[in-house]
Scaffold this active site. Structure first.
Site, PDB file in Angstrom:
ATOM      1  CG  ASP A   1      -4.148 -17.572  10.897  1.00 30.40           C
ATOM      2  OD1 ASP A   1      -3.504 -16.545  10.695  1.00 30.40           O
ATOM      3  OD2 ASP A   1      -5.221 -17.829  10.313  1.00 30.40           O
TER       4      ASP A   1
ATOM      5  CG  ASP B   1      -1.876 -19.612   8.414  1.00 28.04           C
ATOM      6  OD1 ASP B   1      -1.140 -18.793   8.992  1.00 28.04           O
ATOM      7  OD2 ASP B   1      -3.099 -19.440   8.255  1.00 28.04           O
TER       8      ASP B   1
HETATM    9  P1  ADP Z   1      -3.002 -12.156   8.584  1.00 29.44           P
HETATM   10  O1  ADP Z   1      -1.890 -13.063   9.072  1.00 29.44           O
HETATM   11  O2  ADP Z   1      -3.737 -11.553   9.738  1.00 29.44           O
HETATM   12  O3  ADP Z   1      -3.910 -12.846   7.608  1.00 29.44           O
HETATM   13  P2  ADP Z   1      -1.517 -10.701   6.439  1.00 29.44           P
HETATM   14  O4  ADP Z   1      -0.102 -11.158   6.558  1.00 29.44           O
HETATM   15  O5  ADP Z   1      -2.303 -11.234   5.296  1.00 29.44           O
HETATM   16  O6  ADP Z   1      -2.299 -10.889   7.847  1.00 29.44           O
HETATM   17  O7  ADP Z   1      -1.520  -9.104   6.334  1.00 29.44           O
HETATM   18  C1  ADP Z   1      -0.866  -8.318   7.313  1.00 29.44           C
HETATM   19  C2  ADP Z   1      -1.283  -6.868   7.196  1.00 29.44           C
HETATM   20  O8  ADP Z   1      -0.912  -6.333   5.901  1.00 29.44           O
HETATM   21  C3  ADP Z   1      -2.786  -6.653   7.276  1.00 29.44           C
HETATM   22  O9  ADP Z   1      -3.233  -6.569   8.603  1.00 29.44           O
HETATM   23  C4  ADP Z   1      -2.935  -5.318   6.530  1.00 29.44           C
HETATM   24  O10 ADP Z   1      -2.601  -4.253   7.370  1.00 29.44           O
HETATM   25  C5  ADP Z   1      -1.897  -5.433   5.427  1.00 29.44           C
HETATM   26  N1  ADP Z   1      -2.490  -5.977   4.200  1.00 29.44           N
HETATM   27  C6  ADP Z   1      -2.254  -7.178   3.622  1.00 29.44           C
HETATM   28  N2  ADP Z   1      -2.967  -7.329   2.487  1.00 29.44           N
HETATM   29  C7  ADP Z   1      -3.711  -6.210   2.346  1.00 29.44           C
HETATM   30  C8  ADP Z   1      -4.664  -5.739   1.378  1.00 29.44           C
HETATM   31  N3  ADP Z   1      -5.024  -6.446   0.310  1.00 29.44           N
HETATM   32  N4  ADP Z   1      -5.208  -4.515   1.577  1.00 29.44           N
HETATM   33  C9  ADP Z   1      -4.868  -3.777   2.638  1.00 29.44           C
HETATM   34  N5  ADP Z   1      -3.993  -4.147   3.570  1.00 29.44           N
HETATM   35  C10 ADP Z   1      -3.407  -5.335   3.440  1.00 29.44           C
HETATM   36 MG    MG Z   2      -5.602 -16.793   8.352  1.00 28.93          MG
END
Ligand code: ADP
Ligand code: MG
Length: 293
Positions: free
Chosen positions: A38, A242
């Site tokens: 991840d 995850d």
């Molecule tokens: P990761 O697997 O990198 O943790 P997420 O699935 O949590 O990513 O989020 C994917 C994308 O969705 C982020 O890169 C962002 O662009 C958007 N995103 C998710 N949550 C938020 C939030 N609270 N504020 C702004 N953007 C968000």
């Molecule tokens: Mg993570």
């Protein structure tokens, strides 16, 4: 394996900062040929900070951060905490909102007195009916090429800004990945973040393959695909999103500093949350199971 061998394995694990929750895992580990990692919180520190604030129209930076922080104050996401912190550093506190909604893998939205505010991806903006011109889109790509995550901010149907957020890679990620590759393992980054940011981070740490833009409920599906193509897969992750992938993998490795849900889904827990722990688990697996064969 005999129970004694497993106990020896677990004891050594504890000394190495590895907690073995499922005895079999250390036995399977020696046969793993692909490691899926991840991004946020596993390869990177998971403590993102706002680095760039771009505004459009007559919006000013502080007001933009105030609006974004008002929505993000309802979210536990690391990106959300970064935005709230950036607003506070400029002396503004998040305000009041109603109808907060977390759009999984895309961002957040809520209603403020003068309209809805959205913070997130292009896909979230589309959902909100907000148009993105060519320039903001190019600016977003430029931030992503610098390994930053960039989120759009909209207010009452208009695009008002772009926030660039950087999450540093952990000190030992690069070294650990290089050693995993030397052992002949295929290394793959799995992230909900966009492809440009994912690739920029992958390049920093030497990972060849990136699976980006993966929605939280699709992470385990990506593991299944790798298994179907003949790989024995270990997954390393820290987040709630995850957990299903950790369960699905042949060996699930949880970052010990991560969420409880991830830890409970891991067969092995890296107590200090450091990636070299993965190497120690492989070496322990080889040492333990070569001895008793
Ligand atoms: P990761 O697997 O990198 O943790 P997420 O699935 O949590 O990513 O989020 C994917 C994308 O969705 C982020 O890169 C962002 O662009 C958007 N995103 C998710 N949550 C938020 C939030 N609270 N504020 C702004 N953007 C968000
Ligand atoms: Mg993570």
């Amino acid at each position: 394996a005999t129970p004694t061998a497993l106990m020896v394995g677990s004891g050594l694990g504890a000394e190495n900062g590895i907690l073995i929750r499922k005895g079999e895992a250390i036995q399977v580990m020696k046969d793993v040929d692909a490691i899926v990692l991840d991004k946020t919180g596993t390869i990177t520190k998971g403590k993102p900070e706002v680095t760039d604030v771009l505004t459009f129209g007559d919006m000013d930076e502080t007001r933009l951060l105030e609006l974004a922080a008002t929505v993000e104050n309802n979210s536990e996401h690391p990106l959300a905490r970064a935005v709230v912190e950036a607003a506070r550093q400029r002396g503004v506190e998040p305000g009041k909102s109603t109808g907060f909604e977390n759009v999984t893998g895309k961002g957040v939205k809520a209603i403020l007195s003068d309209g809805a505010v959205g913070v997130g991806t292009a896909s979230l903006m589309e959902e909100l009916g907000v148009e993105i011109a060519a320039e903001p889109s190019t600016q977003k790509e430029q931030l992503e090429e610098q390994a930053k995550t960039a989120v759009y901010v909209s207010y009452a149907g208009n695009l008002i800004g772009l926030i660039g957020i950087a999450d540093e890679v952990k000190e030992d990620s690069k070294q650990a990945i290089s050693e995993l590759k030397k052992l002949g393992l295929k290394t793959i980054m799995l992230t909900g973040d966009n492809e440009k940011t994912g690739k920029a981070i992958a390049q920093k740490v030497g990972i060849d393959e990136v699976i980006a833009g993966v929605l939280p409920d699709q992470k385990s599906e990506e593991i299944r695909k790798l298994q179907e193509s003949g790989h024995m897969v270990a997954m390393v992750g820290d987040g709630i999103n995850d957990a299903p992938a950790l369960t699905r993998a042949d060996v699930g490795i949880a970052i010990g500093t991560g969420t409880d849900v991830a830890i409970e889904s891991g067969d092995i827990v890296l107590v200090k949350g450091d990636l070299p722990g993965v190497l120690r688990a492989i070496k322990l697996s080889n040492a333990t199971f070569k001895k008793i064969k």
